[in-house]
Design a protein around this motif. Structure first.
Motif, PDB file in Angstrom:
ATOM      1  N   GLY A  12     -32.862 -33.008 -36.617  1.00 56.03           N
ATOM      2  CA  GLY A  12     -32.340 -31.657 -36.636  1.00 56.03           C
ATOM      3  C   GLY A  12     -31.142 -31.364 -35.675  1.00 56.03           C
ATOM      4  N   GLY A  13     -30.501 -32.131 -35.131  1.00 50.68           N
ATOM      5  CA  GLY A  13     -29.269 -31.627 -34.413  1.00 50.68           C
ATOM      6  C   GLY A  13     -29.676 -30.843 -33.190  1.00 50.68           C
ATOM      7  N   THR A  14     -30.628 -31.254 -32.376  1.00 48.71           N
ATOM      8  CA  THR A  14     -30.879 -30.738 -31.103  1.00 48.71           C
ATOM      9  C   THR A  14     -29.689 -30.403 -30.086  1.00 48.71           C
ATOM     10  OG1 THR A  14     -33.233 -31.363 -31.394  1.00 48.71           O
ATOM     11  CG2 THR A  14     -32.393 -30.527 -29.111  1.00 48.71           C
ATOM     12  N   ARG A  15     -29.376 -29.301 -29.821  1.00 48.44           N
ATOM     13  CA  ARG A  15     -28.275 -29.071 -28.704  1.00 48.44           C
ATOM     14  C   ARG A  15     -28.497 -29.785 -27.338  1.00 48.44           C
ATOM     15  NH1 ARG A  15     -25.578 -24.380 -30.248  1.00 48.44           N
ATOM     16  NH2 ARG A  15     -23.675 -25.333 -29.355  1.00 48.44           N
ATOM     17  N   ARG A  16     -27.560 -30.295 -26.764  1.00 51.79           N
ATOM     18  CA  ARG A  16     -27.835 -30.850 -25.448  1.00 51.79           C
ATOM     19  C   ARG A  16     -27.061 -30.385 -24.333  1.00 51.79           C
ATOM     20  NH1 ARG A  16     -29.534 -36.064 -26.423  1.00 51.79           N
ATOM     21  NH2 ARG A  16     -29.681 -36.755 -28.614  1.00 51.79           N
ATOM     22  N   VAL A  17     -27.768 -30.150 -23.228  1.00 54.92           N
ATOM     23  CA  VAL A  17     -26.758 -29.736 -21.935  1.00 54.92           C
ATOM     24  C   VAL A  17     -27.145 -30.558 -20.900  1.00 54.92           C
ATOM     25  CG1 VAL A  17     -26.979 -27.867 -20.401  1.00 54.92           C
ATOM     26  CG2 VAL A  17     -27.488 -27.358 -22.861  1.00 54.92           C
ATOM     27  N   ALA A  18     -26.038 -31.054 -20.301  1.00 55.27           N
ATOM     28  CA  ALA A  18     -26.291 -32.034 -19.364  1.00 55.27           C
ATOM     29  C   ALA A  18     -25.924 -31.219 -17.861  1.00 55.27           C
ATOM     30  CB  ALA A  18     -24.958 -33.053 -19.101  1.00 55.27           C
ATOM     31  N   ILE A  19     -26.727 -31.744 -16.836  1.00 57.86           N
ATOM     32  CA  ILE A  19     -26.864 -31.060 -15.419  1.00 57.86           C
ATOM     33  C   ILE A  19     -26.224 -31.948 -14.690  1.00 57.86           C
ATOM     34  CG2 ILE A  19     -29.190 -31.574 -15.333  1.00 57.86           C
ATOM     35  CD1 ILE A  19     -29.333 -29.030 -13.598  1.00 57.86           C
ATOM     36  N   ALA A  20     -25.044 -31.947 -14.133  1.00 64.78           N
ATOM     37  CA  ALA A  20     -24.287 -32.859 -13.195  1.00 64.78           C
ATOM     38  C   ALA A  20     -24.120 -31.997 -11.779  1.00 64.78           C
ATOM     39  CB  ALA A  20     -23.106 -33.179 -14.016  1.00 64.78           C
ATOM     40  N   GLY A  21     -23.559 -32.971 -10.837  1.00 67.06           N
ATOM     41  CA  GLY A  21     -23.315 -32.324  -9.646  1.00 67.06           C
ATOM     42  C   GLY A  21     -23.335 -33.312  -8.520  1.00 67.06           C
ATOM     43  N   ASN A  22     -22.817 -32.890  -7.575  1.00 67.63           N
ATOM     44  CA  ASN A  22     -22.761 -33.802  -6.159  1.00 67.63           C
ATOM     45  C   ASN A  22     -24.131 -34.315  -5.676  1.00 67.63           C
ATOM     46  OD1 ASN A  22     -19.700 -33.084  -4.237  1.00 67.63           O
ATOM     47  ND2 ASN A  22     -20.081 -33.216  -6.458  1.00 67.63           N
ATOM     48  N   PRO A  23     -24.344 -35.435  -5.100  1.00 75.38           N
ATOM     49  CA  PRO A  23     -25.826 -35.673  -4.527  1.00 75.38           C
ATOM     50  C   PRO A  23     -26.001 -34.660  -3.309  1.00 75.38           C
ATOM     51  CG  PRO A  23     -24.477 -37.824  -4.616  1.00 75.38           C
ATOM     52  CD  PRO A  23     -23.476 -36.525  -4.980  1.00 75.38           C
ATOM     53  N   ASN A  24     -27.130 -34.324  -3.152  1.00 73.16           N
ATOM     54  CA  ASN A  24     -27.717 -33.255  -2.372  1.00 73.16           C
ATOM     55  C   ASN A  24     -27.397 -31.956  -2.591  1.00 73.16           C
ATOM     56  OD1 ASN A  24     -29.073 -35.544  -0.720  1.00 73.16           O
ATOM     57  ND2 ASN A  24     -27.023 -35.827   0.144  1.00 73.16           N
ATOM     58  N   THR A  25     -27.173 -31.561  -3.730  1.00 70.83           N
ATOM     59  CA  THR A  25     -26.801 -30.390  -4.197  1.00 70.83           C
ATOM     60  C   THR A  25     -27.897 -29.354  -4.633  1.00 70.83           C
ATOM     61  OG1 THR A  25     -25.790 -30.905  -6.051  1.00 70.83           O
ATOM     62  CG2 THR A  25     -24.342 -30.487  -4.447  1.00 70.83           C
ATOM     63  N   GLY A  26     -29.005 -30.252  -4.814  1.00 74.54           N
ATOM     64  CA  GLY A  26     -30.333 -29.668  -5.403  1.00 74.54           C
ATOM     65  C   GLY A  26     -30.219 -29.726  -6.906  1.00 74.54           C
ATOM     66  N   LYS A  27     -29.390 -30.576  -7.674  1.00 74.14           N
ATOM     67  CA  LYS A  27     -29.426 -30.790  -8.998  1.00 74.14           C
ATOM     68  C   LYS A  27     -30.870 -31.168  -9.680  1.00 74.14           C
ATOM     69  CE  LYS A  27     -27.411 -34.541 -10.042  1.00 74.14           C
ATOM     70  NZ  LYS A  27     -28.509 -35.381 -10.508  1.00 74.14           N
ATOM     71  N   THR A  28     -31.265 -32.129  -9.078  1.00 69.47           N
ATOM     72  CA  THR A  28     -32.620 -32.579  -9.643  1.00 69.47           C
ATOM     73  C   THR A  28     -33.736 -31.432  -9.376  1.00 69.47           C
ATOM     74  OG1 THR A  28     -32.172 -34.676  -9.233  1.00 69.47           O
ATOM     75  CG2 THR A  28     -34.319 -34.310  -9.693  1.00 69.47           C
TER      76      THR A  28
END
Length: 582
Positions: A12-28
């Motif tokens: 269905g063409g699901t939209r994708r959003v990547a979440i990136a960042g430096n280590p220890n920035t609270g990304k996860t």
């Protein structure tokens, strides 16, 4: 629907959003807050090695896929693991290009974190900046004008506090608006190279880029040419790089060296000069007294006192493992002894009843009896990670490891080896060089894993019974056993690092996160996940071995003698079985 690994676009063409960042920035942590996914949260660099994907509901878009990208300080890469970051955000083969990238930055270390934001913008990716830990700015004496930062970068900047869930609604709205109108989040290059020699190098490299990398976009091609100039050299471990591209980069590097140009410095300094020149428009710093973190670090990072505190803390931890888990272990043993007797009495006498009572029930008990110590061990590791102390210990241990030929980052896998060697070996993927990864993998099995704790417990209980001497005798003896295995591992590393795996030293770069209270839901999730892995993987082996031992002890059966049982041999056999698995 959380999953790990490479993900292909849905029908269905699901939209994708990547979440990136430096280590220890609270990304996860932000990833977990947005999706409820059970990603690992920690304070040591590069914790998210694999790419976790989970659904995210956005108004006007329905369900999109949020992808947690490996933490990285920049998109420059030397190893295959670091290459995952550029592949994930730029959509290089075999991964697909995301529709938008959320870059999480630490607002208290803003300028350094914005270096990655510039690289993402240069790749012509729609970008939304999440300004995390905005609540700590006042304590650092800084004031941030988010609107002025937006004007300089040309992309939406949303203040959030991921650990408290603040600002998430506005961040979701910014992501939704960016997906609906990507042009508002794709401003084009902010920093533009102007050095004629560097521009000549870029043009030469652009010609050798695969056409599918740039997609015909000249700005994207220029960004990827800069990436190649920073990443490709004689010692990198990157794969799927065209030979002609390698050749032109190598030629340009040699020409730059011959003319006494620092090619890496020219590119990196260019971006930082652009940021420094504009920082005063959105960031103001005032004089502030020494922070609590700095005051604590004066003690914990002291070359002598800090190491002594670390050893004392480890002794307390080991004493807690021994004394705290012992009552629960006794309850588990007593319960399964009662259960085995009850099942044996309920079933008709014979081989089947003996198998169930002394094979299956005793086998399950021999697995679950390890859980109290394993759960406690992961509890302590999780607390050390989340409070920020783990990074300090890695810094202290680097002085020792550097002398033995080990990289400072090897401390985290080796400490994880106290729990289990399998995830510890997997954790070596965060290390940059193949030589360092291989050396660490070879010595990790020499560390004392959690499966050996019952063996040590039996030996200590036999030699120093509880209550027979000083209250810390058992903990000191257990710490001594762990220390002995650690010394053997370090000696082995020193020998291998100077012979078979001899190589040049590389600098150890480590960010010291501020001290903070543990994020208890993440610690509990980690304990649950790690113990589940133990029960499923190691537990099945221990159970199978216990049943096999029951068979060996029960056959051939002699009518004149009472049947031997695996349960009766638990005390002497189970720990050896568990220890033998590694």
């Amino acid at each position: 629907m959380s999953q790990t690994g490479s993900v292909t676009r849905t029908a269905g063409g699901t939209r994708r959003v990547a979440i990136a960042g430096n280590p220890n920035t609270g990304k996860t942590t932000l990833f977990n807050q947005l999706t409820g996914a059970r990603g690992k949260v920690g304070n040591y660099p590069g914790v998210t090695v694999e790419r976790h994907v989970a659904p995210l509901e956005l108004e006007g878009h329905g369900e999109v896929l949020l992808m947690d990208v490996p933490g990285t300080y920049s998109l420059s890469a030397r190893s295959r693991e670091e290459q995952l970051a550029i592949q994930a955000v730029a959509g290089l083969h075999p991964l697909e290009r995301p529709d938008l990238v959320v870059c999480v930055v630490d607002a208290t270390q803003l300028v350094r974190n914005l270096y990655l934001v510039l690289q993402l913008i240069e790749l012509r990716l729609p970008v939304v900046v999440a300004l995390n830990v905005i609540d700590r700015l006042e304590a650092t004496g800084q004031t941030l004008d988010a609107r002025a930062l937006e004007e300089q970068l040309g992309v939406p900047c949303v203040p959030v506090v991921a650990s408290k869930g603040q600002g998430l609604a506005e961040l979701k709205r910014a992501i939704a608006r960016g997906l609906a109108d990507p042009a508002r989040c794709r401003p084009g290059w902010r920093w533009v190279p102007d050095d004629p020699h560097l521009l000549s190098d870029i043009r030469a490299v652009e010609k050798e880029l695969p056409p599918e990398w740039s997609g015909g976009d000249p700005d994207r091609a220029r960004a990827l040419a800069l990436w190649a100039l920073l990443s490709l050299d004689e010692s990198d471990e990157l794969f799927a790089i065209p030979p002609d591209l390698r050749a032109v980069v190598e030629r340009k590097r040699k020409l730059a060296e011959a003319s006494k140009r620092q090619l890496d410095e020219e590119i990196i300094r260019g971006r930082y000069d652009w940021l420094d020149a504009r920082a005063k428009s959105f960031l103001r710093e005032s004089a502030v007294r020494t922070s609590p973190t700095d005051r604590i670090d004066r003690v914990l990072l002291h070359p002598a006192l800090g190491f002594a505190i670390f050893l004392a803390l480890m002794t307390v931890v080991f004493q807690a493992l021994f004394a705290g888990a012992d009552p629960v272990i006794g309850w588990i043993e007593g319960f399964f002894a009662w259960l085995g007797g009850a099942v044996g009495s309920a079933l008709p006498a014979g081989l089947f009843a003996d198998l169930v009572a002394n094979g299956l029930v005793a086998g399950v008990g021999s697995v679950l009896v390890f859980l109290p110590q394993i759960l406690l061990l992961f509890l302590f590791i999780g607390i050390l990670e989340d409070t920020g102390y783990m990074a300090r210990v890695a810094f202290l241990m680097d002085r020792v490891m550097k002398a033995l030929g080990l990289h400072g980052r090897a401390f985290v896998p080796m400490l994880s080896g106290y729990a289990c060697a399998v995830p510890a070996i997997l954790a070596t993927r965060t290390m940059e060089r193949q030589r360092d990864r291989l050396l660490t993998m070879l010595v990790v099995p020499l560390m004392t894993c959690s499966a050996r704790l019952p063996v040590y417990g039996l030996l200590i209980a036999a030699m120093v019974p509880v209550g027979s001497s000083s209250p810390f005798s058992q903990g000191l003896m257990l710490a001594g056993m762990y220390l002995f295995s650690t010394l053997i591992a370090l000696v082995a590393a020193a020998v291998l690092g100077r012979t078979v795996l001899k190589g040049p030293r590389v600098p150890f770069l480590l960010e010291m996160p501020p001290y903070r209270m543990p994020h208890w839901p993440s610690v509990v999730r980690m304990m649950w996940e790690k113990s589940s892995v133990f029960v499923k993987e190691a537990g099945t082996v221990i159970l199978a071995c216990t049943i096999a031992m029951w068979g060996l002890l029960s056959f051939p059966r002699h009518v004149e003698s009472a049947p031997a049982t695996a349960g009766s041999a638990d005390v002497s056999v189970e720990p050896e079985l568990a220890a033998a698995r590694l």
